[in-house]
Design a protein around this motif. Structure first.
Motif, mmCIF file in Angstrom:
data_model
loop_
_atom_site.group_PDB
_atom_site.id
_atom_site.type_symbol
_atom_site.label_atom_id
_atom_site.label_comp_id
_atom_site.label_asym_id
_atom_site.label_seq_id
_atom_site.Cartn_x
_atom_site.Cartn_y
_atom_site.Cartn_z
ATOM 1 N N GLY A 72 0.775 5.850 -4.630
ATOM 2 C CA GLY A 72 1.847 6.210 -5.398
ATOM 3 C C GLY A 72 2.244 7.713 -4.567
ATOM 4 O O GLY A 72 3.074 8.547 -4.980
ATOM 5 N N ALA A 73 2.110 7.893 -3.152
ATOM 6 C CA ALA A 73 2.258 8.930 -2.592
ATOM 7 C C ALA A 73 3.843 8.888 -1.877
ATOM 8 O O ALA A 73 4.245 7.750 -1.793
ATOM 9 N N ARG A 74 4.202 10.075 -1.548
ATOM 10 C CA ARG A 74 5.591 10.360 -0.982
ATOM 11 C C ARG A 74 5.651 9.805 0.391
ATOM 12 O O ARG A 74 6.469 9.460 1.184
ATOM 13 N N THR A 75 4.383 10.319 1.198
ATOM 14 C CA THR A 75 4.346 10.079 2.590
ATOM 15 C C THR A 75 2.949 9.794 2.861
ATOM 16 O O THR A 75 1.767 9.736 2.048
ATOM 17 N N PHE A 76 2.781 9.158 4.231
ATOM 18 C CA PHE A 76 1.249 9.095 4.464
ATOM 19 C C PHE A 76 1.351 9.578 6.040
ATOM 20 O O PHE A 76 2.415 9.645 6.675
ATOM 21 N N GLY A 77 -0.023 9.578 6.628
ATOM 22 C CA GLY A 77 0.010 10.334 7.782
ATOM 23 C C GLY A 77 -0.518 9.213 8.823
ATOM 24 O O GLY A 77 -1.384 8.285 8.526
ATOM 25 N N ARG A 92 -3.762 8.292 6.460
ATOM 26 C CA ARG A 92 -4.323 9.332 5.499
ATOM 27 C C ARG A 92 -3.216 9.446 4.516
ATOM 28 O O ARG A 92 -1.822 9.279 4.721
ATOM 29 N N ASP A 93 -3.564 9.328 3.139
ATOM 30 C CA ASP A 93 -2.881 9.541 2.254
ATOM 31 C C ASP A 93 -3.484 10.528 1.231
ATOM 32 O O ASP A 93 -4.744 10.800 1.287
ATOM 33 N N PRO A 94 -2.766 10.834 0.033
ATOM 34 C CA PRO A 94 -3.303 11.884 -0.873
ATOM 35 C C PRO A 94 -4.196 11.510 -2.228
ATOM 36 O O PRO A 94 -4.477 12.139 -2.651
ATOM 37 N N SER A 95 -4.338 10.026 -2.097
ATOM 38 C CA SER A 95 -5.061 9.351 -3.111
ATOM 39 C C SER A 95 -6.565 9.532 -2.653
ATOM 40 O O SER A 95 -6.873 9.112 -1.502
ATOM 41 N N ARG A 96 -7.500 9.902 -3.632
ATOM 42 C CA ARG A 96 -8.938 9.890 -3.195
ATOM 43 C C ARG A 96 -9.370 8.458 -3.958
ATOM 44 O O ARG A 96 -10.754 8.198 -3.916
ATOM 45 N N ALA A 97 -8.376 7.416 -4.562
ATOM 46 C CA ALA A 97 -8.991 6.074 -4.881
ATOM 47 C C ALA A 97 -9.464 5.436 -3.696
ATOM 48 O O ALA A 97 -8.656 5.394 -2.706
ATOM 49 N N LEU A 98 -10.817 4.931 -3.709
ATOM 50 C CA LEU A 98 -11.212 4.224 -2.639
ATOM 51 C C LEU A 98 -10.590 2.722 -2.461
ATOM 52 O O LEU A 98 -10.415 2.186 -3.468
ATOM 53 N N PRO A 99 -10.219 2.391 -1.296
ATOM 54 C CA PRO A 99 -10.065 0.970 -1.131
ATOM 55 C C PRO A 99 -11.018 -0.007 -1.361
ATOM 56 O O PRO A 99 -12.239 0.287 -1.133
ATOM 57 N N CYS A 100 -11.065 -1.182 -2.001
ATOM 58 C CA CYS A 100 -11.907 -2.314 -2.212
ATOM 59 C C CYS A 100 -11.793 -3.364 -1.318
ATOM 60 O O CYS A 100 -10.699 -4.099 -1.239
ATOM 61 N N LEU A 101 -12.945 -3.797 -0.767
ATOM 62 C CA LEU A 101 -12.902 -5.012 -0.015
ATOM 63 C C LEU A 101 -13.363 -5.842 -0.912
ATOM 64 O O LEU A 101 -14.378 -6.250 -1.607
ATOM 65 N N LEU A 102 -12.643 -6.900 -1.219
ATOM 66 C CA LEU A 102 -12.745 -7.952 -2.197
ATOM 67 C C LEU A 102 -13.005 -9.387 -1.838
ATOM 68 O O LEU A 102 -12.579 -9.561 -0.244
ATOM 69 N N PRO A 103 -13.631 -10.229 -2.311
ATOM 70 C CA PRO A 103 -14.044 -11.421 -1.621
ATOM 71 C C PRO A 103 -12.800 -12.052 -1.560
ATOM 72 O O PRO A 103 -11.876 -12.233 -2.409
ATOM 73 N N VAL A 104 -12.449 -13.153 -0.673
ATOM 74 C CA VAL A 104 -11.061 -13.739 -0.405
ATOM 75 C C VAL A 104 -11.405 -15.128 -0.528
ATOM 76 O O VAL A 104 -12.506 -15.738 0.187
ATOM 77 N N ARG A 105 -10.751 -15.851 -1.218
ATOM 78 C CA ARG A 105 -10.630 -17.119 -1.278
ATOM 79 C C ARG A 105 -9.531 -17.880 -0.264
ATOM 80 O O ARG A 105 -8.581 -17.093 0.105
#
Length: 144
Positions: A72-77, A92-105
């Motif tokens: 939901g950021a306006r910009t990223f670096g 770099r983005d302003p969210s502190r939500a961590l990305p999730c490595l999901l299992p992939v089928r």
């Protein structure tokens, strides 16, 4: 004498900024992935590492896609620091939500981004910042 490709690379870096020197801020829109790819490839060519371009292009697209879609950021670096033997690409983005490595089928049509980063990079991670995070990957940079 510079080639036309060298001139295009220099023009891209002059126009948008050089992520190997300082963070380049891009608008958080899907079309910014194209600019991030151009910047990444331009820096790799200047470093005489064009053999890393295909993998870096794909992986930077995935990190930018995650930053655009999920923060939901306006910009990223975008940054590309280099250490001896390694190329690092950071988004770099302003969210502190961590990305999730999901299992992939096999038939999954989404959710493959971090899976690709995990499989194709030599290492990757996320650094939490006081305001946001940096998601990064590294590739061994052997001259060919």
């Amino acid at each position: 004498m510079p080639t036309p490709r060298d001139q295009r690379d220099a023009n891209t870096l002059d126009l948008l900024g050089d992520p190997s020197v300082e963070e380049v801020r891009l608008v958080s829109r899907p079309e910014s992935a194209s600019a991030a790819r151009r910047l990444t490839v331009s820096v790799l060519r200047l470093w005489s590492l064009p053999h890393l371009a295909d993998v870096c292009e794909l992986l930077v697209s995935e990190l930018v896609g995650n930053a655009v879609r999920h923060t939901g950021a306006r910009t990223f670096g975008l940054r590309m620091p280099r250490r001896r033997g390694w190329v690092r690409v950071e988004v770099r983005d302003p969210s502190r939500a961590l990305p999730c490595l999901l299992p992939v089928r096999e038939l999954d049509t989404s959710g493959r981004g971090l899976f690709l980063v995990d499989k194709l990079s030599d290492r990757w991670g996320v650094d939490l910042l006081p305001r946001g995070k940096t998601t990064w990957f590294e590739l061994r940079a052997t001259d060919r």
